[in-house]
Design a protein around this motif. Structure first.
Motif, mmCIF file in Angstrom:
data_model
loop_
_atom_site.group_PDB
_atom_site.id
_atom_site.type_symbol
_atom_site.label_atom_id
_atom_site.label_comp_id
_atom_site.label_asym_id
_atom_site.label_seq_id
_atom_site.Cartn_x
_atom_site.Cartn_y
_atom_site.Cartn_z
ATOM 1 N N PRO A 222 0.812 -1.215 0.000
ATOM 2 C CA PRO A 222 0.000 0.000 0.000
ATOM 3 C C PRO A 222 0.847 1.267 0.000
ATOM 4 O O PRO A 222 1.868 1.346 0.688
ATOM 5 C CB PRO A 222 -0.810 -0.114 1.301
ATOM 6 N N GLY A 223 0.430 2.232 -0.818
ATOM 7 C CA GLY A 223 1.082 3.529 -0.815
ATOM 8 C C GLY A 223 2.325 3.657 -1.672
ATOM 9 O O GLY A 223 2.898 4.740 -1.777
ATOM 10 N N VAL A 224 2.769 2.557 -2.291
ATOM 11 C CA VAL A 224 3.983 2.588 -3.115
ATOM 12 C C VAL A 224 3.625 2.143 -4.528
ATOM 13 O O VAL A 224 3.054 1.064 -4.721
ATOM 14 C CB VAL A 224 5.092 1.688 -2.544
ATOM 15 N N GLY A 225 3.956 2.981 -5.511
ATOM 16 C CA GLY A 225 3.603 2.672 -6.890
ATOM 17 C C GLY A 225 4.761 2.866 -7.849
ATOM 18 O O GLY A 225 5.861 3.256 -7.465
ATOM 19 N N CYS A 226 4.491 2.584 -9.116
ATOM 20 C CA CYS A 226 5.513 2.700 -10.172
ATOM 21 C C CYS A 226 4.912 3.372 -11.400
ATOM 22 O O CYS A 226 3.715 3.227 -11.681
ATOM 23 C CB CYS A 226 6.035 1.332 -10.585
ATOM 24 N N THR A 227 5.751 4.058 -12.141
ATOM 25 C CA THR A 227 5.369 4.618 -13.432
ATOM 26 C C THR A 227 6.519 4.401 -14.406
ATOM 27 O O THR A 227 7.656 4.775 -14.118
ATOM 28 C CB THR A 227 5.059 6.126 -13.337
ATOM 29 N N THR A 228 6.224 3.790 -15.541
ATOM 30 C CA THR A 228 7.215 3.585 -16.595
ATOM 31 C C THR A 228 6.797 4.409 -17.805
ATOM 32 O O THR A 228 5.673 4.270 -18.295
ATOM 33 C CB THR A 228 7.315 2.106 -16.990
ATOM 34 N N VAL A 229 7.701 5.259 -18.278
ATOM 35 C CA VAL A 229 7.415 6.153 -19.404
ATOM 36 C C VAL A 229 8.165 5.642 -20.628
ATOM 37 O O VAL A 229 9.375 5.411 -20.582
ATOM 38 C CB VAL A 229 7.845 7.599 -19.085
ATOM 39 N N LEU A 230 7.428 5.474 -21.738
ATOM 40 C CA LEU A 230 8.024 4.963 -22.976
ATOM 41 C C LEU A 230 7.822 5.979 -24.095
ATOM 42 O O LEU A 230 6.870 5.893 -24.870
ATOM 43 C CB LEU A 230 7.407 3.616 -23.354
ATOM 44 N N PRO A 231 8.719 6.948 -24.181
ATOM 45 C CA PRO A 231 8.570 7.978 -25.215
ATOM 46 C C PRO A 231 9.207 7.581 -26.541
ATOM 47 O O PRO A 231 10.143 6.784 -26.588
ATOM 48 C CB PRO A 231 9.294 9.180 -24.599
ATOM 49 N N PHE A 232 8.701 8.183 -27.593
ATOM 50 C CA PHE A 232 9.307 8.120 -28.915
ATOM 51 C C PHE A 232 10.555 9.009 -28.888
ATOM 52 O O PHE A 232 10.887 9.603 -27.857
ATOM 53 C CB PHE A 232 8.278 8.609 -29.942
ATOM 54 N N HIS A 233 11.257 9.094 -30.010
ATOM 55 C CA HIS A 233 12.454 9.933 -30.118
ATOM 56 C C HIS A 233 12.198 11.330 -29.553
ATOM 57 O O HIS A 233 11.277 12.026 -29.974
ATOM 58 C CB HIS A 233 12.867 10.021 -31.593
ATOM 59 N N THR A 234 13.025 11.724 -28.584
ATOM 60 C CA THR A 234 12.880 13.032 -27.935
ATOM 61 C C THR A 234 14.028 13.940 -28.361
ATOM 62 O O THR A 234 15.174 13.512 -28.468
ATOM 63 C CB THR A 234 12.879 12.871 -26.404
ATOM 64 N N ASN A 235 13.699 15.185 -28.595
ATOM 65 C CA ASN A 235 14.663 16.147 -29.124
ATOM 66 C C ASN A 235 15.618 16.635 -28.032
ATOM 67 O O ASN A 235 15.454 17.718 -27.479
ATOM 68 C CB ASN A 235 13.916 17.323 -29.753
ATOM 69 N N THR A 236 16.611 15.817 -27.711
ATOM 70 C CA THR A 236 17.635 16.187 -26.733
ATOM 71 C C THR A 236 19.015 15.950 -27.329
ATOM 72 O O THR A 236 19.161 15.325 -28.382
ATOM 73 C CB THR A 236 17.500 15.354 -25.441
ATOM 74 N N GLU A 237 20.033 16.421 -26.603
ATOM 75 C CA GLU A 237 21.414 16.252 -27.071
ATOM 76 C C GLU A 237 21.791 14.783 -27.209
ATOM 77 O O GLU A 237 22.618 14.422 -28.042
ATOM 78 C CB GLU A 237 22.385 16.910 -26.079
ATOM 79 N N MET A 238 21.200 13.936 -26.383
ATOM 80 C CA MET A 238 21.604 12.528 -26.363
ATOM 81 C C MET A 238 21.384 11.845 -27.708
ATOM 82 O O MET A 238 22.169 10.995 -28.130
ATOM 83 C CB MET A 238 20.864 11.775 -25.251
ATOM 84 N N PHE A 239 20.292 12.223 -28.412
ATOM 85 C CA PHE A 239 20.009 11.640 -29.713
ATOM 86 C C PHE A 239 20.219 12.652 -30.843
ATOM 87 O O PHE A 239 19.568 12.578 -31.882
ATOM 88 C CB PHE A 239 18.589 11.077 -29.754
ATOM 89 N N GLN A 240 21.134 13.559 -30.635
ATOM 90 C CA GLN A 240 21.434 14.572 -31.636
ATOM 91 C C GLN A 240 21.909 13.919 -32.936
ATOM 92 O O GLN A 240 22.775 13.047 -32.923
ATOM 93 C CB GLN A 240 22.526 15.512 -31.104
ATOM 94 N N GLY A 241 21.334 14.331 -34.054
ATOM 95 C CA GLY A 241 21.731 13.801 -35.355
ATOM 96 C C GLY A 241 20.869 12.654 -35.854
ATOM 97 O O GLY A 241 20.943 12.283 -37.024
ATOM 98 N N MET A 242 20.033 12.082 -34.993
ATOM 99 C CA MET A 242 19.146 10.997 -35.434
ATOM 100 C C MET A 242 18.096 11.569 -36.394
ATOM 101 O O MET A 242 17.537 12.635 -36.152
ATOM 102 C CB MET A 242 18.462 10.362 -34.218
ATOM 103 N N ARG A 243 17.856 10.873 -37.509
ATOM 104 C CA ARG A 243 16.933 11.367 -38.528
ATOM 105 C C ARG A 243 15.931 10.283 -38.917
ATOM 106 O O ARG A 243 16.295 9.132 -39.137
ATOM 107 C CB ARG A 243 17.701 11.786 -39.777
ATOM 108 N N VAL A 244 14.645 10.686 -39.005
ATOM 109 C CA VAL A 244 13.618 9.795 -39.537
ATOM 110 C C VAL A 244 13.210 10.320 -40.907
ATOM 111 O O VAL A 244 13.408 11.492 -41.220
ATOM 112 C CB VAL A 244 12.382 9.710 -38.606
#
Length: 302
Positions: free
Chosen positions: A210-232
């Protein structure tokens, strides 16, 4: 088969239908979101990218204290100062989540200096953007240690106290690539698939807590430095997500106790297609969208 088992089998479809209808009603009439004014939020990889926006969004939505973990002091300090100017107490600590001893040591420091963490956001991640044969062995290990094992160490460090308090939330910023991998990011896709399995298992394991939960987020390609240069191939049809939008939707999901969040919602269709379409059809989809070559122009963080 005894009478009780037979009754359970008969009731099972009814229960499933009830939960589907209930979920549909909740989408139309969402419950009141929980208050964050007592929450102490720790964000790994909180100095930049999605982590920075998550920290700011938790502050904006009323969190009591924000704690930033990361490996680059300059970024952590800048983000901490921004959040402090927003009126929220903010602390930062240098911590590499891949280092188990360092995680446990810094977790102890956090408890002594700041207090009990009630919302843990596992956001830290790396990607090298190379094929298996081109990727250095140490780089492959680094991806697994940060993206996957780091969650084991941080969760083991903070979850026990949440269970004692019967109050807490574990958040994972995952990726749709955990369920729909692409070439050229084999280290990232593999680590995120492992991370997803970790969160699915953890979410089920906490059902009776009770009182403890989880959230998992599954985003598509996000515009950040980490994926800089990725092209669709068709950026108008598949535009990259803005990190501030991912952050806002994530905090909203935490406040609504939502277990899994796909961004954008159309990613549900992608996962559904994978469950029944033949492999050759999936390959044609990848060719059409250009995901086979999307990492060819990858640069990553500079």
């Amino acid at each position: 088969m005894d009478l009780i088992s037979a009754c359970r089998m008969v009731l099972f479809p009814v229960q499933m239908l009830f939960h589907v209808v209930r979920a549909s009603v909740c989408l139309l009439f969402p419950d009141r979101k929980k208050d964050l004014s007592r929450e102490v939020v720790l964000v790994t990889g909180g100095g930049r990218g999605i982590g920075r926006h998550l920290a700011k969004e938790f502050s904006k939505q009323g969190a009591k204290k924000i704690i930033l973990w990361g490996r680059t002091e300059k970024c952590l300090k800048e983000t901490s100062e921004e959040i402090s100017l927003m009126g929220t107490e903010c602390y930062y600590f240098i911590c590499d989540v891949a280092n188990r001893e360092e995680v446990y040591r810094q977790a102890k420091v956090v408890r002594e200096k700041v207090g009990d963490v009630t919302i843990l956001v596992n956001n830290a991640a790396v990607v090298h953007g190379k094929s298996l044969m081109d990727c250095d062995d140490d780089a492959l290990l680094k991806s697994q240690h940060i993206n996957t094992l780091g969650q084991f160490w941080t969760t083991k460090a903070f979850l026990p106290r949440m269970l004692e308090l019967q109050h807490g939330h574990v958040v994972c910023i995952n990726s749709i690539l955990s369920q729909s991998p692409i070439p050229g990011a084999i280290d990232y896709c593999t680590s995120k698939a492992s991370s997803l399995a970790f969160m699915e298992s953890l979410t089920l394991g906490l059902l009776d807590c009770p009182g403890v939960g989880c959230t998992t987020v599954l985003p598509f390609h996000t515009n950040t430095e980490m994926f800089q240069g990725m092209r669709v191939r068709f950026p108008q049809l598949f535009p990259p997500l803005k990190p501030e939008v991912v952050a806002q939707k994530t905090v909203d999901a935490v406040r609504a106790d939502k277990a899994f969040l796909y961004l954008p919602w159309t990613m549900h269709a992608l996962v559904a297609l994978k469950s029944f379409m033949p492999q050759i059809a999936l390959e044609e989809i990848h060719k059409f969208t250009g995901s086979y070559t999307c990492m060819n122009t990858f640069k990553g963080r500079t």
